[in-house]
Design a protein around this motif. Structure first.
Motif, PDB file in Angstrom:
ATOM      1  N   ARG A  70      -4.578  -0.011   5.983  1.00 40.44           N
ATOM      2  CA  ARG A  70      -5.167  -0.764   4.799  1.00 40.44           C
ATOM      3  C   ARG A  70      -6.503  -1.035   5.158  1.00 40.44           C
ATOM      4  N   GLY A  71      -7.038  -1.174   6.352  1.00 39.38           N
ATOM      5  CA  GLY A  71      -8.169  -1.522   6.731  1.00 39.38           C
ATOM      6  C   GLY A  71      -9.248   0.011   6.783  1.00 39.38           C
ATOM      7  N   HIS A  72      -8.801   1.063   6.647  1.00 40.33           N
ATOM      8  CA  HIS A  72      -9.500   2.516   6.133  1.00 40.33           C
ATOM      9  C   HIS A  72      -9.128   2.895   5.048  1.00 40.33           C
ATOM     10  N   GLY A  73      -8.989   2.028   4.130  1.00 40.05           N
ATOM     11  CA  GLY A  73      -8.644   2.654   2.575  1.00 40.05           C
ATOM     12  C   GLY A  73      -7.496   3.527   2.437  1.00 40.05           C
ATOM     13  N   LEU A  74      -6.514   3.722   3.365  1.00 42.10           N
ATOM     14  CA  LEU A  74      -5.244   4.587   3.091  1.00 42.10           C
ATOM     15  C   LEU A  74      -4.190   3.913   2.567  1.00 42.10           C
ATOM     16  N   ILE A 100       0.994  -1.364  -0.069  1.00 38.01           N
ATOM     17  CA  ILE A 100       0.008  -0.006  -0.089  1.00 38.01           C
ATOM     18  C   ILE A 100       0.916   1.251   0.007  1.00 38.01           C
ATOM     19  N   ASP A 156     -10.191  -3.994  -1.207  1.00 32.90           N
ATOM     20  CA  ASP A 156     -10.901  -4.826  -0.088  1.00 32.90           C
ATOM     21  C   ASP A 156     -10.593  -3.958   1.260  1.00 32.90           C
ATOM     22  N   GLN A 157     -10.032  -3.227   1.445  1.00 29.91           N
ATOM     23  CA  GLN A 157      -9.832  -2.498   2.806  1.00 29.91           C
ATOM     24  C   GLN A 157     -10.141  -3.311   3.933  1.00 29.91           C
ATOM     25  N   ALA A 168      -4.366   2.782  -2.026  1.00 29.25           N
ATOM     26  CA  ALA A 168      -5.016   1.796  -1.157  1.00 29.25           C
ATOM     27  C   ALA A 168      -5.421   0.615  -1.834  1.00 29.25           C
ATOM     28  N   ARG A 169      -5.848  -0.475  -1.169  1.00 31.52           N
ATOM     29  CA  ARG A 169      -6.201  -1.674  -2.000  1.00 31.52           C
ATOM     30  C   ARG A 169      -7.617  -1.721  -1.681  1.00 31.52           C
ATOM     31  N   PRO A 172      -8.500  -5.206   7.447  1.00 30.82           N
ATOM     32  CA  PRO A 172      -7.469  -4.738   8.388  1.00 30.82           C
ATOM     33  C   PRO A 172      -6.711  -5.883   8.607  1.00 30.82           C
TER      34      PRO A 172
END
Length: 326
Positions: free
Chosen positions: A252-256, A205, A212-213, A209-210, A215
């Motif tokens: 990653r989980g927050h689309g960053l 990342i 799937d988001q 961002a990936r 975490p």
């Protein structure tokens, strides 16, 4: 504020480190032992209280230069392990006691242009366990505090969770493959100046961002050269590498992505349990997830498995994870 009284020594400034990243890692982990000193050192967490003066073992370590100018947390973590372990190994007639756990706080940012002094307090040497406390100090300020425990090898109950099935490292792109073409100094450093080869199963990342988001992520990693047959150094390099990417599941989980100019990330603390002997120059699967993020902080939890599926270590780290307005 710490008030160290070091033994007489010449002026120890920053020395020239090797250009090769792996040789540089070995150099920064090869601490200079300065001897003993009588020191009164603050907790580092609360500067209003300090220890009574006591005898400490004192070591000197160099700092790796990094693009942002702050000492890499994994470096000071690994150096503290080397310092603490040196005082366990030199107990006369004692059986070897490998490190089995550490609990640490990153108190202040360190300056990568300056060396670091490590003050080791021998808290206890019991029948099976040895406990050490380490303060890492720059300019009379504590930048890092660690407690570490070492245990004689012993038999006992034995089980561990299974390693997840993921593609092998040979089938994954390197960091250089992903961002090595970028002229930005951070990209060049990550691609070519790190001593650890890291390969993301779900893709890095770095810039974007990936979709799937999720975490969680899986990362293969190993040192980029053959390490000496020293269990303490392998544990130190494992800890060094553990500080890379452990907060990525939060991001990653927050689309960053790391390239987001609003993102501000810094390690706050680090906990690690060493379950079984490891070689940090063999491929290790680092599984990571983030169970929580709140209040400008995010928690990353990791497991490290050898290529044959043996659980080697467990890790947890909370970090500051903030988005700057604008």
């Amino acid at each position: 504020m710490p008030t160290p009284t070091p033994p007489p020594a010449p002026d120890h400034g920053a020395t020239e480190l090797p250009e090769d990243p792996f040789a540089q890692l070995i150099a920064v982990l090869s601490l200079e032992r300065l001897g003993e000193a009588t020191m009164s050192v603050t907790s580092g967490v609360d500067d209003t209280t300090s220890d009574a003066e006591s005898r400490r073992d004192v070591f000197l370590g160099q700092s790796q230069r990094v693009p942002h100018g702050r000492v890499f947390g994994g470096q000071v973590l690994a150096q503290s392990i080397m310092a603490a372990g040196a005082t366990v190994a030199d107990e006369p007639g004692a059986a070897p006691r490998p490190i089995h756990s550490l609990h640490a706080y990153f108190v202040r940012p360190g300056d990568d242009k300056k060396p670091i002094r490590f003050s080791v307090q021998r808290v206890r040497d019991g029948g099976s366990f040895s406990v050490r406390r380490v303060h890492a100090i720059q300019d009379d300020d504590t930048i890092f505090v660690m407690y570490a425990s070492f245990q004689e090898v012993a038999d006992g109950l034995d089980h561990h969770e299974a390693m997840p099935e993921v593609p092998g490292p040979e089938d994954l792109p390197t960091v250089a493959d992903q961002i090595g073409h970028l002229e930005h100094p951070v990209a060049q450093y990550a691609a070519y100046r790190r001593a650890i080869d890291m390969r993301h199963v779900e893709g890095g990342i770095w810039l974007n961002a990936r979709p799937d988001q999720a975490p969680n992520q899986h990362v293969w990693m190993r040192a980029k050269g053959e390490l000496p047959d020293d269990p303490l150094m392998h544990a130190a390099v494992l800890a060094y590498a553990s500080d890379y990417a452990l907060l990525e599941p939060v991001i990653r989980g927050h689309g960053l992505a790391w390239g987001d100019p609003r993102l501000r990330v810094a390690s706050l603390d680090h906990v690690m349990w060493f379950h079984r002997p490891a070689r940090a120059d063999d491929w290790i699967l680092y599984t990571q997830n983030s169970p929580s993020a709140q209040g400008g902080r995010g928690l990353g939890v990791g497991r490290m498995f050898s290529r044959d599926g043996t659980l080697l270590a467990s890790v947890a780290q909370e970090g500051m994870v903030r988005l700057k307005d604008g």
